[in-house]
Scaffold this motif. Structure first.
Motif, PDB file in Angstrom:
ATOM      1  N   CYS A   1     -37.863 -16.855  14.633  1.00 23.87           N
ATOM      2  CA  CYS A   1     -36.717 -16.950  15.518  1.00 23.87           C
ATOM      3  C   CYS A   1     -35.855 -15.699  15.353  1.00 23.87           C
ATOM      4  CB  CYS A   1     -35.913 -18.202  15.156  1.00 23.87           C
ATOM      5  SG  CYS A   1     -34.462 -18.503  16.172  1.00 23.87           S
ATOM      6  N   ASN A   2     -35.338 -15.203  16.453  1.00 26.82           N
ATOM      7  CA  ASN A   2     -34.535 -13.978  16.447  1.00 26.82           C
ATOM      8  C   ASN A   2     -33.258 -14.198  17.237  1.00 26.82           C
ATOM      9  OD1 ASN A   2     -33.989 -11.335  18.338  1.00 26.82           O
ATOM     10  ND2 ASN A   2     -34.493 -10.769  16.247  1.00 26.82           N
ATOM     11  N   SER A   3     -32.178 -13.662  16.703  1.00 27.98           N
ATOM     12  CA  SER A   3     -30.878 -13.760  17.371  1.00 27.98           C
ATOM     13  C   SER A   3     -30.254 -12.376  17.449  1.00 27.98           C
ATOM     14  CB  SER A   3     -29.958 -14.705  16.590  1.00 27.98           C
ATOM     15  OG  SER A   3     -28.651 -14.699  17.131  1.00 27.98           O
ATOM     16  N   ARG A   4     -29.730 -12.044  18.625  1.00 31.02           N
ATOM     17  CA  ARG A   4     -29.054 -10.767  18.785  1.00 31.02           C
ATOM     18  C   ARG A   4     -27.709 -10.989  19.458  1.00 31.02           C
ATOM     19  NH1 ARG A   4     -33.891  -7.472  21.726  1.00 31.02           N
ATOM     20  NH2 ARG A   4     -35.560  -8.170  20.348  1.00 31.02           N
ATOM     21  N   ILE A   5     -26.677 -10.365  18.870  1.00 32.70           N
ATOM     22  CA  ILE A   5     -25.362 -10.371  19.498  1.00 32.70           C
ATOM     23  C   ILE A   5     -24.719  -9.029  19.222  1.00 32.70           C
ATOM     24  CG2 ILE A   5     -24.439 -11.597  17.485  1.00 32.70           C
ATOM     25  CD1 ILE A   5     -22.299 -12.738  19.413  1.00 32.70           C
ATOM     26  N   LEU A   6     -24.324  -8.360  20.289  1.00 29.32           N
ATOM     27  CA  LEU A   6     -23.799  -6.993  20.196  1.00 29.32           C
ATOM     28  C   LEU A   6     -24.844  -6.159  19.471  1.00 29.32           C
ATOM     29  CD1 LEU A   6     -20.088  -7.853  19.390  1.00 29.32           C
ATOM     30  CD2 LEU A   6     -21.115  -7.354  21.615  1.00 29.32           C
ATOM     31  N   SER A   7     -24.483  -5.499  18.410  1.00 24.18           N
ATOM     32  CA  SER A   7     -25.411  -4.620  17.700  1.00 24.18           C
ATOM     33  C   SER A   7     -26.062  -5.296  16.503  1.00 24.18           C
ATOM     34  CB  SER A   7     -24.679  -3.371  17.225  1.00 24.18           C
ATOM     35  OG  SER A   7     -23.648  -3.714  16.329  1.00 24.18           O
ATOM     36  N   LEU A   8     -25.837  -6.581  16.350  1.00 29.25           N
ATOM     37  CA  LEU A   8     -26.353  -7.308  15.191  1.00 29.25           C
ATOM     38  C   LEU A   8     -27.626  -8.063  15.551  1.00 29.25           C
ATOM     39  CD1 LEU A   8     -22.976  -8.764  13.870  1.00 29.25           C
ATOM     40  CD2 LEU A   8     -24.160  -6.693  13.120  1.00 29.25           C
ATOM     41  N   GLU A   9     -28.528  -8.148  14.581  1.00 32.75           N
ATOM     42  CA  GLU A   9     -29.794  -8.841  14.778  1.00 32.75           C
ATOM     43  C   GLU A   9     -30.118  -9.641  13.528  1.00 32.75           C
ATOM     44  OE1 GLU A   9     -33.304  -6.366  15.292  1.00 32.75           O
ATOM     45  OE2 GLU A   9     -34.062  -7.790  16.768  1.00 32.75           O
ATOM     46  N   PHE A  10     -30.591 -10.859  13.743  1.00 24.59           N
ATOM     47  CA  PHE A  10     -30.902 -11.748  12.627  1.00 24.59           C
ATOM     48  C   PHE A  10     -32.275 -12.374  12.850  1.00 24.59           C
ATOM     49  CE2 PHE A  10     -26.647 -11.492  11.002  1.00 24.59           C
ATOM     50  CZ  PHE A  10     -25.857 -11.318  12.127  1.00 24.59           C
ATOM     51  N   TRP A  11     -32.947 -12.697  11.730  1.00 24.81           N
ATOM     52  CA  TRP A  11     -34.273 -13.300  11.766  1.00 24.81           C
ATOM     53  C   TRP A  11     -34.305 -14.551  10.903  1.00 24.81           C
ATOM     54  CZ3 TRP A  11     -38.113 -11.513  14.879  1.00 24.81           C
ATOM     55  CH2 TRP A  11     -37.972 -10.215  15.394  1.00 24.81           C
ATOM     56  N   GLY A  12     -35.115 -15.497  11.327  1.00 28.30           N
ATOM     57  CA  GLY A  12     -35.403 -16.641  10.483  1.00 28.30           C
ATOM     58  C   GLY A  12     -36.517 -16.303   9.519  1.00 28.30           C
ATOM     59  N   GLN A  13     -36.865 -17.286   8.697  1.00 30.33           N
ATOM     60  CA  GLN A  13     -37.868 -17.049   7.661  1.00 30.33           C
ATOM     61  C   GLN A  13     -39.291 -17.217   8.184  1.00 30.33           C
ATOM     62  OE1 GLN A  13     -36.345 -19.896   8.135  1.00 30.33           O
ATOM     63  NE2 GLN A  13     -37.935 -21.461   7.942  1.00 30.33           N
ATOM     64  N   GLY A  14     -39.437 -17.784   9.356  1.00 29.86           N
ATOM     65  CA  GLY A  14     -40.754 -17.952   9.955  1.00 29.86           C
ATOM     66  C   GLY A  14     -41.344 -19.327   9.701  1.00 29.86           C
ATOM     67  N   THR A  15     -42.169 -19.766  10.635  1.00 31.82           N
ATOM     68  CA  THR A  15     -42.888 -21.023  10.484  1.00 31.82           C
ATOM     69  C   THR A  15     -44.330 -20.809  10.952  1.00 31.82           C
ATOM     70  OG1 THR A  15     -42.861 -23.404  11.004  1.00 31.82           O
ATOM     71  CG2 THR A  15     -42.182 -21.916  12.763  1.00 31.82           C
ATOM     72  N   GLN A  16     -45.267 -21.324  10.169  1.00 33.74           N
ATOM     73  CA  GLN A  16     -46.688 -21.100  10.456  1.00 33.74           C
ATOM     74  C   GLN A  16     -47.170 -22.061  11.522  1.00 33.74           C
ATOM     75  OE1 GLN A  16     -49.038 -18.790   9.012  1.00 33.74           O
ATOM     76  NE2 GLN A  16     -50.324 -19.572  10.678  1.00 33.74           N
ATOM     77  N   VAL A  17     -47.860 -21.520  12.501  1.00 39.72           N
ATOM     78  CA  VAL A  17     -48.555 -22.321  13.516  1.00 39.72           C
ATOM     79  C   VAL A  17     -50.040 -21.981  13.427  1.00 39.72           C
ATOM     80  CG1 VAL A  17     -48.903 -22.700  15.975  1.00 39.72           C
ATOM     81  CG2 VAL A  17     -46.579 -22.487  15.063  1.00 39.72           C
ATOM     82  N   THR A  18     -50.854 -23.002  13.217  1.00 39.07           N
ATOM     83  CA  THR A  18     -52.294 -22.812  13.123  1.00 39.07           C
ATOM     84  C   THR A  18     -52.973 -23.703  14.146  1.00 39.07           C
ATOM     85  OG1 THR A  18     -52.131 -22.323  10.761  1.00 39.07           O
ATOM     86  CG2 THR A  18     -54.306 -22.883  11.625  1.00 39.07           C
ATOM     87  N   VAL A  19     -53.776 -23.083  14.991  1.00 41.07           N
ATOM     88  CA  VAL A  19     -54.487 -23.823  16.042  1.00 41.07           C
ATOM     89  C   VAL A  19     -55.977 -23.755  15.732  1.00 41.07           C
ATOM     90  CG1 VAL A  19     -54.883 -24.090  18.501  1.00 41.07           C
ATOM     91  CG2 VAL A  19     -52.706 -23.150  17.681  1.00 41.07           C
ATOM     92  N   SER A  20     -56.568 -24.901  15.502  1.00 40.37           N
ATOM     93  CA  SER A  20     -57.986 -24.949  15.171  1.00 40.37           C
ATOM     94  C   SER A  20     -58.819 -25.133  16.440  1.00 40.37           C
ATOM     95  CB  SER A  20     -58.258 -26.093  14.199  1.00 40.37           C
ATOM     96  OG  SER A  20     -57.961 -27.338  14.815  1.00 40.37           O
ATOM     97  N   SER A  21     -60.011 -24.563  16.396  1.00 39.66           N
ATOM     98  CA  SER A  21     -60.893 -24.639  17.577  1.00 39.66           C
ATOM     99  C   SER A  21     -61.772 -25.864  17.520  1.00 39.66           C
ATOM    100  CB  SER A  21     -61.731 -23.376  17.671  1.00 39.66           C
ATOM    101  OG  SER A  21     -62.481 -23.202  16.489  1.00 39.66           O
TER     102      SER A  21
END
Length: 115
Positions: A95-115
């Motif tokens: 996840c990413n957030s931007r306001i004015l000149s600032l930018e922030f990120w989340g820690q991430g979440t894994q998505v795995t799609v099996s066939s």
């Protein structure tokens, strides 16, 4: 300072669905540009979908028609509904957030799609 906390990732079979959530702290969420990115090992992080404060959305060609980004300003949360998932959607989603000149990120979440 903005903190972003993602949730909703997991393992799903091809053709299935997942909904990612990103809860934000801070007082300026409603005017923030919010986005979902994804990254796989050895590749650059790529934009999957974004939503402006106006509600205008943008999607990567690879997910158009399958993914939907939305936001709830009252809950300070942005969502990514992912349908018809494919193995190539497997990645860590950020996840990413931007306001004015600032930018922030989340820690991430894994998505795995099996066939």
């Amino acid at each position: 300072q903005v903190q972003l906390v993602e949730s909703g990732g997991g393992l799903v079979q091809a053709g299935g669905s997942l909904r990612l959530s990103c809860a934000a702290s801070g007082r300026a969420f409603s005017i923030s540009f919010m986005g979902w990115y994804r990254q796989t090992p050895g590749k650059e992080r790529e934009l999957v979908a974004s939503i402006r404060s106006s509600g205008i959305t943008n999607y990567a060609d690879s997910v158009k028609g399958r993914f939907t980004i939305s936001r709830d300003n009252a809950e300070k949360t942005v969502y990514l509904q992912m349908n018809s998932l494919k193995p190539e959607d497997t990645a860590v989603y950020y996840c990413n957030s931007r306001i004015l000149s600032l930018e922030f990120w989340g820690q991430g979440t894994q998505v795995t799609v099996s066939s």
